[in-house]
Design a protein around this motif. Structure first.
Motif, short mmCIF file in Angstrom:
data_model
loop_
_atom_site.label_atom_id
_atom_site.label_comp_id
_atom_site.label_asym_id
_atom_site.label_seq_id
_atom_site.Cartn_x
_atom_site.Cartn_y
_atom_site.Cartn_z
N ARG A 39 -3.63 4.81 -5.62
CA ARG A 39 -2.68 4.77 -6.74
C ARG A 39 -1.87 6.06 -6.80
O ARG A 39 -2.41 7.16 -6.70
CB ARG A 39 -3.44 4.56 -8.05
N GLN A 40 -0.58 5.90 -6.97
CA GLN A 40 0.31 7.05 -7.03
C GLN A 40 0.46 7.59 -8.45
O GLN A 40 1.13 8.60 -8.68
CB GLN A 40 1.66 6.68 -6.44
N SER A 41 -0.21 6.94 -9.40
CA SER A 41 -0.11 7.35 -10.81
C SER A 41 -1.20 8.33 -11.22
O SER A 41 -1.22 8.77 -12.37
CB SER A 41 -0.20 6.11 -11.70
N TYR B 102 -5.82 9.36 -0.04
CA TYR B 102 -4.82 8.93 -1.02
C TYR B 102 -3.85 7.89 -0.49
O TYR B 102 -3.07 7.32 -1.26
CB TYR B 102 -4.04 10.13 -1.55
N THR B 103 -3.89 7.61 0.81
CA THR B 103 -2.99 6.61 1.37
C THR B 103 -3.52 6.10 2.69
O THR B 103 -4.28 6.78 3.39
CB THR B 103 -1.58 7.18 1.59
N ALA B 104 -3.10 4.89 3.05
CA ALA B 104 -3.33 4.35 4.40
C ALA B 104 -2.02 4.33 5.19
O ALA B 104 -1.96 3.72 6.25
CB ALA B 104 -3.89 2.93 4.30
N SER B 105 -0.99 5.01 4.68
CA SER B 105 0.36 4.84 5.22
C SER B 105 1.03 6.15 5.60
O SER B 105 2.27 6.23 5.64
CB SER B 105 1.23 4.11 4.20
N LEU C 64 0.83 -1.20 0.00
CA LEU C 64 0.00 0.00 0.00
C LEU C 64 0.87 1.25 0.00
O LEU C 64 0.60 2.21 -0.73
CB LEU C 64 -0.92 0.01 1.22
N CYS C 65 1.91 1.22 0.81
CA CYS C 65 2.80 2.37 0.89
C CYS C 65 3.51 2.62 -0.43
O CYS C 65 3.68 3.77 -0.85
CB CYS C 65 3.82 2.14 2.00
N ALA C 66 3.91 1.56 -1.10
CA ALA C 66 4.70 1.68 -2.32
C ALA C 66 3.84 1.81 -3.57
O ALA C 66 4.37 1.90 -4.68
CB ALA C 66 5.61 0.46 -2.46
#
Length: 356
Positions: free
Chosen positions: A305-307, A325-328, A101-103
């Motif tokens: 998604r980071q894209s 946008y993140t769980a991290s 998830l982080c990456a």
């Protein structure tokens, strides 16, 4: 968004941290060779050069290599280090999911070629994995629940506000039988610290129809905290509409547009504010037949998604309010990773929404 002093203090070189973790694992009784002194960052752990696909149940040196590299990538103030024991059990699987998830990878808990590549990349950097914050948004938020209290550690809401966080959604209830143990303290503490804050309810559908009963339970729980929806700092209530949280990722068994609408109508009548819906386009497509029934509601959309530069909109909707946008995300004020959001608007827009 600031991430504070803890990360700076803990950011060691990949080699130095690998040596420390390998030494600790050996002391604890783990077998296998420790990281060799002076090893190159790309071979920081040294248990295995192979990169087979690993999943729950795997054992051996390849698993040790993965466990060691997972420890190198995840900040120790927020993630308890894994035992480097060569046993791919539930703890290692959960950590793989957290790393994926982080990456920005598909989070399946399996270490395949893409996850190995990301592990090698991050473990060689000498910094810990943390997703990038989306560019172009000026207001930041978090979503909290009991999971942000590891070992009973408390959230320092004043410190969180000082770190730039301006709004929060706080878990209130789940289904018909769960009230978050930190609801009463978090909702008021966040508001007193100057955050705009909303309570949220996790919708379940084990039986049908339960939307009205779930709404009644939510209403009673948040009213007991003093929430009215109209005090300075009160954001509208939020309905968390997503797949089942039992590990199956199924659609809610008896979920329906009518049942969800019944919850929304009841809560709006109780507080005089139209609720916000937390969801994903894929959920509404797969579980609610791409309904447009919720197009008139403000949306908090989850997409890690980071894209992408904005979350995709469900059918019929033309805008979104918040993007999880993140769980991290990592903050000194919270001793566990946390879901982080950006707000689709200005500070003045947030103030208006929060009755300020």
């Amino acid at each position: 968004m600031g991430r504070g002093k803890i990360r700076e203090a803990l950011t060691l070189t990949g080699v130095a941290l690998a040596l420390m973790l390998a030494s600790s694992a050996t002391t604890a009784g783990a077998t296998g060779r420790p990281a060799p002194e002076g090893a190159a960052a790309g071979a920081a752990c040294g248990y295995s050069d192979a990169r087979p696909t690993l999943r729950r149940g795997a054992t051996g040196a390849d698993v040790k290599e993965a466990q060691c590299r997972l420890n190198l990538t995840m900040e120790t103030a927020h993630y308890a280090p894994l035992a480097v024991d060569g046993d791919f059990g539930g703890g290692t699987e959960n950590r793989v999911v957290q790393f994926q998830l982080c990456a920005g990878l598909g989070a399946d808990g399996i270490i395949g070629p893409n996850t190995w590549a990301a592990l090698e990349n991050w473990s060689a950097r000498g910094t810990f994995c943390e997703p990038p914050r989306p560019a172009g948004y000026v207001v930041d938020g978090v979503d909290t629940s009991v999971y942000q209290y590891p070992g009973g550690a408390v959230i320092d809401w004043n410190d969180l506000r000082a770190d730039g966080v301006e709004f929060a959604t706080v878990k209130a209830t789940r289904g018909l039988d769960v009230t978050d143990p930190y609801l009463a303290t978090d909702l008021e503490a966040a508001r007193q610290a100057g955050l705009a804050v909303a309570p949220y309810h996790f919708y379940t559908a084990a039986t049908a129809p339960t939307g009205p009963a779930q709404a009644d339970r939510f209403i009673a729980a948040v009213r007991a905290t003093g929430y009215t929806g109209h005090r300075p700092g009160d954001l509208p209530p939020v309905l968390d509409l997503e797949r089942m949280d039992d590990g199956t990722s199924r659609c809610p068994i008896h979920g329906s547009v009518a049942d969800v609408t019944a919850w929304l109508d009841r809560v709006e009548a109780a507080f005089g504010r139209k609720p916000v819906i937390y969801t994903q386009k894929s959920f509404l497509d797969d579980c609610m037949d791409s309904t447009t029934a919720f197009a008139g509601y403000a949306l908090q959309l989850a997409d890690y998604r980071q894209s992408i530069t904005r979350p995709p909109l469900p059918a019929g909707s033309t805008s979104w309010l918040m993007w999880q946008y993140t769980a991290s995300a990592l903050f000194d004020a919270i001793k566990a990773p946390v879901n982080a959001d950006v707000f689709n608007g200005t500070h003045a827009d947030l103030d208006r929404l929060a009755n300020r």
